[in-house]
Design a protein around this motif. Structure first.
Motif, PDB file in Angstrom:
ATOM      1  N   TRP A  45       0.841  -1.197   0.000  1.00  0.00           N
ATOM      2  CA  TRP A  45       0.000   0.000   0.000  1.00  0.00           C
ATOM      3  C   TRP A  45       0.872   1.242   0.000  1.00  0.00           C
ATOM      4  CZ3 TRP A  45      -5.044   0.159  -0.914  1.00  0.00           C
ATOM      5  CH2 TRP A  45      -5.812  -0.977  -0.698  1.00  0.00           C
ATOM      6  N   ALA A  46       0.448   2.242  -0.747  1.00  0.00           N
ATOM      7  CA  ALA A  46       1.178   3.509  -0.814  1.00  0.00           C
ATOM      8  C   ALA A  46       0.185   4.633  -1.084  1.00  0.00           C
ATOM      9  CB  ALA A  46       2.238   3.476  -1.907  1.00  0.00           C
ATOM     10  N   PHE A  47       0.585   5.852  -0.700  1.00  0.00           N
ATOM     11  CA  PHE A  47      -0.269   7.010  -0.969  1.00  0.00           C
ATOM     12  C   PHE A  47      -0.453   7.170  -2.470  1.00  0.00           C
ATOM     13  CE2 PHE A  47      -0.503  11.486  -2.186  1.00  0.00           C
ATOM     14  CZ  PHE A  47      -1.679  11.859  -1.547  1.00  0.00           C
ATOM     15  N   ASP A  48      -1.665   7.553  -2.884  1.00  0.00           N
ATOM     16  CA  ASP A  48      -1.971   7.711  -4.302  1.00  0.00           C
ATOM     17  C   ASP A  48      -2.163   9.186  -4.657  1.00  0.00           C
ATOM     18  OD1 ASP A  48      -2.478   7.164  -6.919  1.00  0.00           O
ATOM     19  OD2 ASP A  48      -4.448   6.266  -6.606  1.00  0.00           O
ATOM     20  N   TYR A  49      -3.200   9.841  -4.066  1.00  0.00           N
ATOM     21  CA  TYR A  49      -3.430  11.258  -4.387  1.00  0.00           C
ATOM     22  C   TYR A  49      -4.364  11.898  -3.364  1.00  0.00           C
ATOM     23  CZ  TYR A  49      -7.971   9.747  -6.272  1.00  0.00           C
ATOM     24  OH  TYR A  49      -9.220   9.218  -6.404  1.00  0.00           O
ATOM     25  N   TRP A  50      -4.373  13.242  -3.362  1.00  0.00           N
ATOM     26  CA  TRP A  50      -5.309  14.042  -2.570  1.00  0.00           C
ATOM     27  C   TRP A  50      -6.496  14.441  -3.449  1.00  0.00           C
ATOM     28  CZ3 TRP A  50      -5.162  14.628   2.552  1.00  0.00           C
ATOM     29  CH2 TRP A  50      -3.945  14.529   3.222  1.00  0.00           C
ATOM     30  N   GLU A  51      -7.662  14.427  -2.846  1.00  0.00           N
ATOM     31  CA  GLU A  51      -8.887  14.845  -3.544  1.00  0.00           C
ATOM     32  C   GLU A  51      -9.518  16.038  -2.808  1.00  0.00           C
ATOM     33  OE1 GLU A  51     -13.516  13.456  -3.661  1.00  0.00           O
ATOM     34  OE2 GLU A  51     -11.996  11.884  -3.522  1.00  0.00           O
ATOM     35  N   LEU A  52     -10.015  17.016  -3.562  1.00  0.00           N
ATOM     36  CA  LEU A  52     -10.766  18.147  -3.011  1.00  0.00           C
ATOM     37  C   LEU A  52     -11.975  18.386  -3.900  1.00  0.00           C
ATOM     38  CD1 LEU A  52     -11.077  20.516  -1.009  1.00  0.00           C
ATOM     39  CD2 LEU A  52      -9.686  21.894  -2.589  1.00  0.00           C
ATOM     40  N   ASN A  53     -13.143  18.321  -3.273  1.00  0.00           N
ATOM     41  CA  ASN A  53     -14.404  18.559  -4.008  1.00  0.00           C
ATOM     42  C   ASN A  53     -14.513  17.670  -5.245  1.00  0.00           C
ATOM     43  OD1 ASN A  53     -15.103  20.588  -2.162  1.00  0.00           O
ATOM     44  ND2 ASN A  53     -14.003  22.138  -3.357  1.00  0.00           N
ATOM     45  N   THR A  94     -12.584  20.005   2.980  1.00  0.00           N
ATOM     46  CA  THR A  94     -12.088  18.690   3.371  1.00  0.00           C
ATOM     47  C   THR A  94     -11.248  18.089   2.249  1.00  0.00           C
ATOM     48  OG1 THR A  94     -14.013  18.277   4.782  1.00  0.00           O
ATOM     49  CG2 THR A  94     -12.725  16.356   4.086  1.00  0.00           C
ATOM     50  N   TYR A  95     -10.001  17.769   2.578  1.00  0.00           N
ATOM     51  CA  TYR A  95      -9.109  17.073   1.650  1.00  0.00           C
ATOM     52  C   TYR A  95      -9.125  15.588   1.995  1.00  0.00           C
ATOM     53  CZ  TYR A  95      -7.139  21.485  -0.051  1.00  0.00           C
ATOM     54  OH  TYR A  95      -6.965  22.725  -0.624  1.00  0.00           O
ATOM     55  N   ILE A  96      -9.243  14.748   0.977  1.00  0.00           N
ATOM     56  CA  ILE A  96      -9.345  13.306   1.165  1.00  0.00           C
ATOM     57  C   ILE A  96      -8.101  12.633   0.597  1.00  0.00           C
ATOM     58  CG2 ILE A  96     -10.701  11.231   0.692  1.00  0.00           C
ATOM     59  CD1 ILE A  96     -13.130  13.047   0.319  1.00  0.00           C
ATOM     60  N   ALA A  97      -7.426  11.824   1.424  1.00  0.00           N
ATOM     61  CA  ALA A  97      -6.233  11.101   0.999  1.00  0.00           C
ATOM     62  C   ALA A  97      -6.637   9.719   0.494  1.00  0.00           C
ATOM     63  CB  ALA A  97      -5.252  10.964   2.154  1.00  0.00           C
ATOM     64  N   HIS A  98      -6.190   9.395  -0.719  1.00  0.00           N
ATOM     65  CA  HIS A  98      -6.456   8.091  -1.315  1.00  0.00           C
ATOM     66  C   HIS A  98      -5.170   7.262  -1.322  1.00  0.00           C
ATOM     67  CE1 HIS A  98     -10.498   8.947  -3.153  1.00  0.00           C
ATOM     68  NE2 HIS A  98     -10.077  10.189  -2.933  1.00  0.00           N
ATOM     69  N   PHE A  99      -5.315   5.983  -1.022  1.00  0.00           N
ATOM     70  CA  PHE A  99      -4.187   5.052  -1.050  1.00  0.00           C
ATOM     71  C   PHE A  99      -4.478   3.961  -2.074  1.00  0.00           C
ATOM     72  CE2 PHE A  99      -4.025   7.169   2.967  1.00  0.00           C
ATOM     73  CZ  PHE A  99      -2.684   7.314   3.257  1.00  0.00           C
ATOM     74  N   ALA A 100      -3.408   3.374  -2.609  1.00  0.00           N
ATOM     75  CA  ALA A 100      -3.569   2.320  -3.601  1.00  0.00           C
ATOM     76  C   ALA A 100      -2.523   1.249  -3.362  1.00  0.00           C
ATOM     77  CB  ALA A 100      -3.424   2.877  -5.022  1.00  0.00           C
ATOM     78  N   LYS A 101      -2.859   0.020  -3.720  1.00  0.00           N
ATOM     79  CA  LYS A 101      -1.927  -1.082  -3.611  1.00  0.00           C
ATOM     80  C   LYS A 101      -1.215  -1.223  -4.951  1.00  0.00           C
ATOM     81  CE  LYS A 101      -1.609  -5.710  -1.686  1.00  0.00           C
ATOM     82  NZ  LYS A 101      -2.358  -6.869  -1.158  1.00  0.00           N
TER      83      LYS A 101
END
Length: 596
Positions: free
Chosen positions: A198-206, A226-233
């Motif tokens: 697993w590793a960080f993927d990207y930040w999402e806003l709106n 609100t900023y949302i952190a997405h992770f991906a394998k």
């Protein structure tokens, strides 16, 4: 007479009263608390005192934002509560003392209780009438100053994508969040989840992707966002070294020898040679130290885990060897883990932990320094710190290049140098000679379970780094009809030279680099490459010349013809044994050999 007795009684009562007052005396202390607001007009503040041990506070008074109180107490302490209320359009941030000390964190409760004491204040004794109620009164009041900080309404919130809470975290790294100013957002994998790739993927806003960096700076708006952190394998496998923290040695799988299972009377286990420990210098170039960790990640690390190495599994996977129980990889500290499994014996469950027992890995109930392991990830991000690499022998050199062979059960990509293989199309007949052209593998990506020759610029593994690849990678070439075979004892059993058909890459005196017959009884090393030549092929190989696919640009540079491996006797035509060959005719195993 009665009057005198009455006076005496009054004096006695006064004396006793005086002694009683002395024994039960209270001390009086004067405190001043000064509170202020920043920015001005953002809110209102005040201080309220609390009597210590139930004793009284004498008429607290206030003047502006200065709050005074005289406290009488046995314990010389008093509590004060700082109260803050934000005005419309503002929100409370924190309380800060006059010396800059933050006494409440950002976004905590605006009401903060502190304890004062009398350390450092001067006092002058004071006695009541006729000595009644002796007490001490401070002539120097203790003063304290605090500022309540507010901010315009507006904030930044960071959170993890729903369903990935067990994988990573997302936080606002700054204590102060003020509209118009920048704050830092940081996303990180939870200790343990990174073991599964697993590793960080990207930040999402709106609903929009805003950054692929795990740490970003954003400006705080006047509204809440609100900023949302997405992770991906990224990969289905996580490659790693497993290093013992206490000894610094690396875990290595060696063979499939039986292990001693725990019993009720002896709830420990020995691997009996299935695992060994390798020093760091050798481990970084030894595929037997490269493990693939798979399992299910959670906040406690990785459960239902297996360790896969040299094509065999240790743990909960089909085809498991050595241990058939699921493993548990649990984080202790940053980068430090325990590796354990649970056995049931006699109605009792025993948790056994891997450890380095004086250079011999085993399992034991007790944990200690030697049962703490470091999981050193092997991926593109760690190449500067942890890496697997080729280490060619300095004797296998030609024209300033160094050569080695490699066979692994996982695909990989060379970070420098070139990889070659040989197939049936590589063999051509030219001028009554057999020309064997070693074909370069485009892009340096080598499939799993393929033997290759690797060309390096140096002998140090740090210059010949190799990146393990996911089995699901789609751009790995297919090496059809590869004639180079590989050997791993744990997969293929023991193999040794038969004095006839087994040839390996080597170098003999002036004859130079080539494929030479492996001496009878000499063990075939793990992860090395060989070719099998029957009588017909051997006869052809006597006149075979090896070259690499890029040699055509500078003409054919012949490698030495196949001869006996170093260690077999070589004689000149006068019957004298020679250590090195030059151009000429020699006798090897009763046969003539022409060295050009």
């Amino acid at each position: 007479m009665f009057v005198r007795w009455k006076h005496a009684l009054l004096l006695m009562v006064a004396f006793v009263w005086s002694l009683s007052g002395y024994a039960a005396a209270r001390n009086s202390y004067l405190y001043r608390t000064v509170v202020s607001v920043s920015p001005t007009g953002a809110g209102t503040v005040y201080a309220s005192y609390v009597a210590d041990d139930g004793h009284r506070i004498d008429n607290p008074t206030s003047s502006g934002n200065q709050y005074d109180a005289t406290v009488r107490s046995y314990n010389n302490n008093v509590s004060v509560t700082l109260n803050a209320t934000a005005n419309s359009g503002y929100r409370f941030l924190r309380w800060v003392a006059s010396d800059g000390t933050v006494i409440s964190s950002t976004n905590s409760s605006p009401n903060t209780t502190l304890t004062y004491n009398t350390n450092g204040a001067s006092n002058t004794p004071h006695y009541g009438f006729l000595g009644i109620g002796r007490y001490t009164e401070y002539t120097t009041r203790r003063s304290f100053s605090y500022t309540a900080y507010f901010a315009v309404e507006g904030s930044v919130v960071a959170r993890v994508e729903s369903g990935q809470e067990q994988v990573g975290t997302a936080v606002v790294a700054d204590d102060e969040i003020i509209p118009g100013e920048e704050v830092t957002l940081v996303a990180s994998t939870i200790n343990g989840s990174e073991l599964l790739g697993w590793a960080f993927d990207y930040w999402e806003l709106n609903g929009q992707k805003v950054s692929e960096s795990s740490e970003i700076k954003v400006t705080v708006p006047t509204s809440t966002v609100t900023y949302i952190a997405h992770f991906a394998k990224a990969d289905t496998e996580n490659y790693c070294f497993i290093r013992n923290k206490a000894t610094g040695k690396y875990l290595k799988i060696s063979d499939t020898k039986a292990y001693t299972a725990p019993t009720e009377s002896n709830p420990t286990s020995s691997f009996n040679g299935s695992f060994t420990m390798q020093n760091a210098t050798k481990a970084i170039s030894d595929p037997g130290c490269v493990f693939i960790l798979i399992g299910q990640g959670d906040n406690g690390g990785v459960k239902n885990a297996s360790l896969i190495c040299q094509g065999k599994s240790v743990g909960n996977q089909n085809g498991s060897v050595i241990i058939t129980k699921a493993l548990r990889v649990s984080p202790l500290n940053e980068g430090t883990y325990t590796i354990s499994t649970v056995y049931s014996q006699g109605g009792n469950d025993y948790t056994l932990y891997f450890r380095d027992n004086n250079g011999t890995p085993d399992m034991a109930i007790a944990t200690g320094e030697t049962s703490e392991w470091e999981i050193l990830n092997l991926n593109l991000a760690t190449l500067n710190q942890y890496y697997f690499g080729a280490a060619p022998n300095a004797l296998l050199e030609r024209d300033g290049k160094y050569y080695t062979t490699l066979y692994t059960t996982f695909p990989y990509e060379l970070q420098s140098g070139k990889a070659y293989y040989v197939n049936s199309e590589s063999i051509k007949h030219e001028d009554e000679k057999v020309i064997v052209t070693c074909k370069e593998i485009s892009g340096g990506k080598v499939p799993a379970n393929q033997g290759v020759i690797i060309e390096c610029d140096a002998t140090d593994p740090s210059a010949n780094k190799i990146l393990p690849l996911a089995f699901t990678a789609t751009d790995i070439p297919n090496l059809d009809d590869n004639l180079l075979q590989g050997h791993i004892k744990i997969q293929h059993g023991s193999r040794a030279g038969d004095g006839s058909t087994l040839f390996v890459l080597s170098s003999v005196g002036d004859a130079g680099l080539g494929f030479y017959r492996l001496s009878s009884g000499t063990a075939m090393p793990d992860n090395k490459v060989f070719v099998i030549l029957d009588d017909e092929l051997q006869n052809a190989a006597k006149n075979a010349l090896f070259r690499f696919s890029d040699d055509a640009a500078t003409g054919i540079r012949d490698m030495a013809p196949a001869v006996e491996k170093s260690g077999d006797a070589i004689y000149d035509l006068q019957g004298r044994k020679v250590e090195k060959t030059t151009r000429g005719v020699y006798i090897v195993n009763g046969k003539k050999l022409l060295v050009k």
